[in-house]
Write a protein that holds these residues in place. Structure first.
Motif, PDB file in Angstrom:
ATOM      1  N   ALA A   1       0.822  -1.211   0.000  1.00  0.00           N
ATOM      2  CA  ALA A   1       0.000   0.000   0.000  1.00  0.00           C
ATOM      3  C   ALA A   1       0.853   1.256   0.000  1.00  0.00           C
ATOM      4  CB  ALA A   1      -0.932  -0.016   1.206  1.00  0.00           C
ATOM      5  N   ALA A   2       2.009   1.234   0.678  1.00  0.00           N
ATOM      6  CA  ALA A   2       2.842   2.443   0.768  1.00  0.00           C
ATOM      7  C   ALA A   2       3.347   2.869  -0.599  1.00  0.00           C
ATOM      8  CB  ALA A   2       4.018   2.184   1.708  1.00  0.00           C
ATOM      9  N   ALA A   3       3.499   1.905  -1.528  1.00  0.00           N
ATOM     10  CA  ALA A   3       4.010   2.251  -2.848  1.00  0.00           C
ATOM     11  C   ALA A   3       3.010   3.088  -3.636  1.00  0.00           C
ATOM     12  CB  ALA A   3       4.350   0.970  -3.624  1.00  0.00           C
ATOM     13  N   ILE A   4       1.735   3.033  -3.271  1.00  0.00           N
ATOM     14  CA  ILE A   4       0.729   3.841  -3.969  1.00  0.00           C
ATOM     15  C   ILE A   4       0.969   5.324  -3.732  1.00  0.00           C
ATOM     16  CG2 ILE A   4      -1.747   4.349  -4.098  1.00  0.00           C
ATOM     17  CD1 ILE A   4      -0.974   1.779  -5.429  1.00  0.00           C
ATOM     18  N   ASP A   5       1.545   5.681  -2.569  1.00  0.00           N
ATOM     19  CA  ASP A   5       1.802   7.085  -2.258  1.00  0.00           C
ATOM     20  C   ASP A   5       3.050   7.598  -2.957  1.00  0.00           C
ATOM     21  OD1 ASP A   5      -0.377   7.175  -0.614  1.00  0.00           O
ATOM     22  OD2 ASP A   5       0.745   6.527   1.148  1.00  0.00           O
ATOM     23  N   ALA A   6       3.890   6.720  -3.454  1.00  0.00           N
ATOM     24  CA  ALA A   6       5.129   7.144  -4.104  1.00  0.00           C
ATOM     25  C   ALA A   6       4.851   7.633  -5.522  1.00  0.00           C
ATOM     26  CB  ALA A   6       6.123   5.975  -4.135  1.00  0.00           C
TER      27      ALA A   6
ATOM     28  N   TYR B   1      -3.057  -3.523  -4.676  1.00  0.00           N
ATOM     29  CA  TYR B   1      -2.223  -3.750  -3.510  1.00  0.00           C
ATOM     30  C   TYR B   1      -3.044  -4.468  -2.441  1.00  0.00           C
ATOM     31  CZ  TYR B   1      -4.434   0.393  -1.430  1.00  0.00           C
ATOM     32  OH  TYR B   1      -5.327   1.300  -0.935  1.00  0.00           O
ATOM     33  N   ALA B   2      -2.343  -5.188  -1.584  1.00  0.00           N
ATOM     34  CA  ALA B   2      -2.995  -6.069  -0.619  1.00  0.00           C
ATOM     35  C   ALA B   2      -3.582  -5.267   0.530  1.00  0.00           C
ATOM     36  CB  ALA B   2      -1.988  -7.096  -0.095  1.00  0.00           C
ATOM     37  N   GLN B   3      -4.839  -5.632   0.900  1.00  0.00           N
ATOM     38  CA  GLN B   3      -5.480  -5.169   2.108  1.00  0.00           C
ATOM     39  C   GLN B   3      -5.736  -6.415   2.954  1.00  0.00           C
ATOM     40  OE1 GLN B   3      -5.520  -2.163   2.917  1.00  0.00           O
ATOM     41  NE2 GLN B   3      -6.992  -0.880   1.832  1.00  0.00           N
TER      42      GLN B   3
ATOM     43  N   ARG C   1      -2.064  17.845  -5.115  1.00  0.00           N
ATOM     44  CA  ARG C   1      -2.135  19.097  -5.858  1.00  0.00           C
ATOM     45  C   ARG C   1      -0.754  19.713  -6.095  1.00  0.00           C
ATOM     46  NH1 ARG C   1      -7.458  20.731  -5.914  1.00  0.00           N
ATOM     47  NH2 ARG C   1      -8.820  19.709  -4.401  1.00  0.00           N
ATOM     48  N   ASP C   2       0.048  19.872  -5.026  1.00  0.00           N
ATOM     49  CA  ASP C   2       1.304  20.590  -5.195  1.00  0.00           C
ATOM     50  C   ASP C   2       2.459  19.675  -5.569  1.00  0.00           C
ATOM     51  OD1 ASP C   2       1.195  19.320  -2.813  1.00  0.00           O
ATOM     52  OD2 ASP C   2       1.812  21.017  -1.580  1.00  0.00           O
ATOM     53  N   THR C   3       2.566  18.493  -4.954  1.00  0.00           N
ATOM     54  CA  THR C   3       3.578  17.500  -5.359  1.00  0.00           C
ATOM     55  C   THR C   3       2.876  16.188  -5.573  1.00  0.00           C
ATOM     56  OG1 THR C   3       4.069  16.738  -3.120  1.00  0.00           O
ATOM     57  CG2 THR C   3       5.286  18.667  -3.910  1.00  0.00           C
ATOM     58  N   ASP C   4       3.509  15.306  -6.324  1.00  0.00           N
ATOM     59  CA  ASP C   4       2.816  14.074  -6.700  1.00  0.00           C
ATOM     60  C   ASP C   4       2.727  13.077  -5.554  1.00  0.00           C
ATOM     61  OD1 ASP C   4       5.433  13.352  -6.532  1.00  0.00           O
ATOM     62  OD2 ASP C   4       5.661  12.747  -8.631  1.00  0.00           O
ATOM     63  N   THR C   5       3.275  13.405  -4.387  1.00  0.00           N
ATOM     64  CA  THR C   5       3.160  12.488  -3.245  1.00  0.00           C
ATOM     65  C   THR C   5       2.479  13.140  -2.048  1.00  0.00           C
ATOM     66  OG1 THR C   5       5.368  13.123  -2.478  1.00  0.00           O
ATOM     67  CG2 THR C   5       5.210  11.207  -3.933  1.00  0.00           C
ATOM     68  N   ASN C   6       2.054  14.404  -2.167  1.00  0.00           N
ATOM     69  CA  ASN C   6       1.416  15.113  -1.067  1.00  0.00           C
ATOM     70  C   ASN C   6      -0.076  15.188  -1.338  1.00  0.00           C
ATOM     71  OD1 ASN C   6       0.908  16.623   1.194  1.00  0.00           O
ATOM     72  ND2 ASN C   6       1.605  18.545   0.314  1.00  0.00           N
ATOM     73  N   PHE C   7      -0.829  14.220  -0.833  1.00  0.00           N
ATOM     74  CA  PHE C   7      -2.257  14.127  -1.118  1.00  0.00           C
ATOM     75  C   PHE C   7      -3.048  14.974  -0.138  1.00  0.00           C
ATOM     76  CE2 PHE C   7      -0.554  10.274  -2.991  1.00  0.00           C
ATOM     77  CZ  PHE C   7      -1.218  10.222  -4.210  1.00  0.00           C
TER      78      PHE C   7
END
Length: 818
Positions: free
Chosen positions: A325-330, A339-341, A377-383
């Protein structure tokens, strides 16, 4: 039993006559009445004598042009003897009746009465009769009607002249023996009868050699031709194969063309033609694809889709296998990821900028929870907000959900003036409120340049400038101003009704009120009006110490006096009177109207000083009362009447508002009001648009339009779809969404196949299946499980979770792939 003669009543015949009196009209026999009374039916009969039971369990069918078969059934527990019955139409009209002295049917409590009749009419078309119930029938059988039939005897079967009886095997065997002889046909004859053609019949007869007498060129049995044609012809460019031939190497040769015919037996129909060309096969004028004609510009380039490379589409990433799941934020390339839940897998659609740069938009599908989304919005990893936000659906709507679509900040609309509700206009357009709170008196006298008024029909509140209102007020009430003072104006401040002050009662020196002389008619003068106070020492000194009085003088001589006595009554004395007489009047009138006094005041008197035109004041909003403020200063009213549509949309440059500190109604300029609304709600205007304002109308999330796909980019992909209960939608980038329904009832545990309405390029990424329990039954404890999947469909298994046989009303499914 002798034949039953039904009598059609006059009312029944009248019901059969059509409206134009040119023929019959269809009627429905709906019920049968039963009586134990013996009677003789007549055409004039309108009711069944002694009727004790009316049955709607009646069936009938037309079995011939003039005949109906009728069945009446009573499965109840009644006990009776039936001596007569009547047939009733749907409107209660007695159509026909029959009665006799002897019992027709005797019914016991445990028996079912079944009356079956074949009724033939002498002058009525049976087809004009229908029946209200056709659930049970046993009519006589015909070639068109199922029913009861009599069996034919062998003699009747052999004679073959009876068309109403059914043939038995015994009778049929006798008929065959009579025609072909006993035991016919023999086994040899039976074999001959199986021959499908004359040639096969000749073979069975052993006549094979007879064909040799018609062999050779030009005969019908030339072994060198087929239908008279050799395998090759000698046409131009030939020889061309006339017939398809297979060589020793197994290769089939055909001519240049192969025609497929759409019209049977029409050689000229070559609507679909396959042609051999040096470049390969053509169907019609189109080249059939093969590895030699693939490539750029060929029109058959297998490396492109609609002329676009695969980089033009959203696709599942080659590295999109199941990730943490953490890779989705990258920062990752755009695509579909899984990803596994705990206990299941979640799928995320990640739409990012070119090369994985900002911005990013993600849609997540989680089994059992539905769709959710988030935006970087501002960076591709800051949701924004960090986590996924659920998209609204019917299951998360409702009280306390934060998404209740029926309320605004917890307040529901209401027509009545209920507390804590939003104002909702009634069907008549009224707006209800208990009252408007006036609040603190500190703001009761603001600077005023507008007032609230109503128009002539009093149906709408409007604002009007103070100067305009004042002019209308002056004009309506003749109020004096410096502008309208002067001679002839009607408001001359030096005159009263155009008369100088010398013509009116005035007070002279000494306290005497004198009515000045006025010349009228022939020169007579009005008398003076004199008020005398106590101990006046002038003329009539004998009145010293008397109460105040009115004295009427004529030529300087007292003519009449009116004074107040010690007991409060009025006294009067005329000239030349010697004393005063009391003036007491029971009813004093003026021009025919009663003058008010303490004795005639009160309810119903017409002079009630506590009412205004018979209407009393009231603080509550009671009908038919005058408005009176209550102890808190509130004024109550149900609504403002604004029914007249003609005044609903005036030109507006002022609005009615209240200040936050109190509840006073005030006016505000439309520009000022709009500015406050914009500031409070963050509404975009030209004043707050611009870079860094957060409301820049030229950017979306701080990015120019070139950063986004427009309608022209999405149109070709979004039209690739098929909607319905089973359907699919291909998204830009190649993501394929597919869904379907299965409503088959299953009461077994086992597997079954489900076909996709459109094929995926490969097995779909995920398939979600939801079992249906349409009857809310507790024996539908089943689960539909996915066993395997392919690009064309999947195999599902119906699993009973509760033990025993499984019950399922079907299922819905949803798949994502490309």
């Amino acid at each position: 039993m002798s034949a039953i003669q039904l009598t059609v009543t006059d009312a029944g015949r009248a019901a059969l006559v059509n409206a134009a009196h040119t023929g019959t009209a269809p009627v429905t026999i709906a019920a049968c009445g039963i009586t134990a009374t013996a009677f003789a039916a007549a055409a004039a009969t309108t009711a069944l004598p002694g009727e004790f039971l009316r049955l709607a369990t009646l069936s009938g069918q037309v079995v011939d042009a003039d005949t109906i078969h009728l069945i009446v059934r009573d499965a109840g527990t009644g006990v009776y003897s039936m001596r007569g019955f009547g047939l009733y139409l749907g409107d209660g009209t007695l159509f026909a009746a029959y009665g006799q002295a002897a019992s027709i049917v005797d019914k016991a409590a445990s028996s079912t009465m079944l009356l079956a009749l074949d009724v033939r009419f002498a002058d009525i078309a049976a087809a004009s009769l229908t029946f209200g119930n056709t659930d049970f029938l046993d009519p006589p059988a015909t070639t068109d009607v199922l029913g009861i039939v009599e069996l034919a005897t062998p003699a009747e079967t052999i004679a073959a002249t009876d068309g109403t009886r059914a043939v038995t095997p015994l009778g049929l065997g006798g008929a065959i023996d009579a025609r072909f002889g006993p035991g016919a046909a023999s086994g040899f004859v039976k074999t001959l009868l199986t021959a499908a053609s004359a040639a096969a019949f000749r073979v069975l007869l052993g006549l094979k050699s007879a064909a040799g007498f018609d062999t050779g060129s030009g005969n019908g049995l030339d072994a060198d031709t087929v239908d008279g044609f050799h395998a090759y012809n000698s046409g131009v460019g030939g020889p061309w194969p006339r017939l398809a031939t297979v060589g020793s190497d197994g290769v089939m040769e055909v001519g240049r063309y192969v025609d497929f015919h759409l019209t049977e037996n029409d050689p000229a129909d070559n609507a679909v033609r396959v042609t051999a060309t040096p470049g390969g096969l053509q169907i019609g004028s189109g080249t059939v694809w093969h590895s030699s004609n693939d490539g750029a510009g060929s029109g058959l380039d297998a490396d492109l889709l609609a002329g676009l490379h695969e980089t033009s589409f959203l696709r599942a990433r080659p590295d999109a296998g199941q990730i943490v799941a953490a890779a989705i934020d990258a920062a990752r390339p755009a695509g579909v990821y899984a990803y596994a839940q705990p206990g299941f897998t979640t799928t995320v659609l990640d739409i990012g900028g070119i090369g994985g740069s900002a911005p990013r938009f993600q849609v997540q599908f989680t089994y059992g929870e539905g769709l959710s989304f988030r935006v970087a919005r501002d960076t591709d990893t800051n949701f924004d907000g960090g986590g996924f936000v659920p998209i609204w659906n019917a299951s998360n709507d409702g009280s306390g959900s934060g998404l209740d679509a029926d309320v605004v900040r917890g307040a529901a609309p209401s027509v009545g003036a209920a507390p804590s509700t939003l104002a909702l206009r009634s069907d008549a357009g009224y707006l209800y409120a208990s009252y408007f709170i006036a609040g603190s008196a500190a703001n009761e006298n603001p600077a005023v340049d507008q007032v609230i008024v109503t128009n002539a029909d009093q149906t709408a509140l409007r604002k009007i400038g103070l100067a305009s209102f004042a002019r209308q007020l002056v004009s309506a009430g003749q109020v004096w101003t410096a502008v309208n003072d002067g001679a002839g104006s009607g408001l001359d401040a030096d005159l009263i009704d155009g008369i100088d002050s010398s013509a009116f009662l005035r007070r002279d020196t000494g306290g005497t009120w004198t009515l000045a002389a006025a010349t009228v008619g022939t020169g007579y003068q009005f008398a003076s009006l004199v008020l005398r106070e106590t101990n006046f020492g002038g003329v009539q000194g004998s009145m010293a110490g008397a109460a105040p009085a009115l004295t009427f003088l004529w030529g300087g001589v007292v003519a009449t006096q009116l004074r107040m006595a010690a007991d409060g009554a009025l006294e009067v004395r005329d000239n030349p009177g010697t004393g005063f007489a009391s003036l007491r009047v029971g009813t004093l009138t003026s021009f025919g109207q009663t003058v008010w006094n303490a004795g005639n005041d009160g309810a119903g008197s017409g002079l009630d000083a506590d009412l205004v035109r018979g209407v009393a004041p009231s603080a509550p909003a009671t009908g038919g009362t005058l408005v009176q403020r209550d102890g808190a200063g509130h004024v109550y009213g149900q609504y403002f009447n604004t029914q007249a549509a003609v005044n609903e949309n005036p030109a507006v440059d002022q609005v009615i508002v209240t200040a936050p500190a109190d509840g006073f109604l005030r006016r505000a300029g439309i520009g000022y009001f709009a500015g406050r609304v914009v500031a409070a709600a963050g509404i975009w205007t030209s004043a707050n648009d611009g870079s860094g304002s957060g409301l820049d109308a030229d950017l979306l999330d701080g990015r120019d339009s070139s950063s986004f796909a427009n309608a022209a980019d999405l149109a070709p992909a979004l039209t690739d779809k098929a909607f319905g209960t089973s359907g699919w939608q291909r998204l830009p980038g190649g993501l394929l969404l597919m869904w379907g329904q299965d409503r088959a009832f299953r009461n077994f545990e086992g597997s079954f196949n489900v076909a996709f309405p459109e094929e995926f390029a490969g097995p779909p990424f995920m398939i979600s299946v939801t079992s249906i329990n349409s009857s809310s039954s507790n024996n539908r404890d089943t689960a539909i499980q996915v066993v395997s999947r392919s690009n064309a469909g999947f195999v599902a298994y119906c699993q009973n979770n509760g033990g025993g046989g499984a019950n399922s009303d079907g299922f819905d499914w949803f798949a994502i792939g490309q």
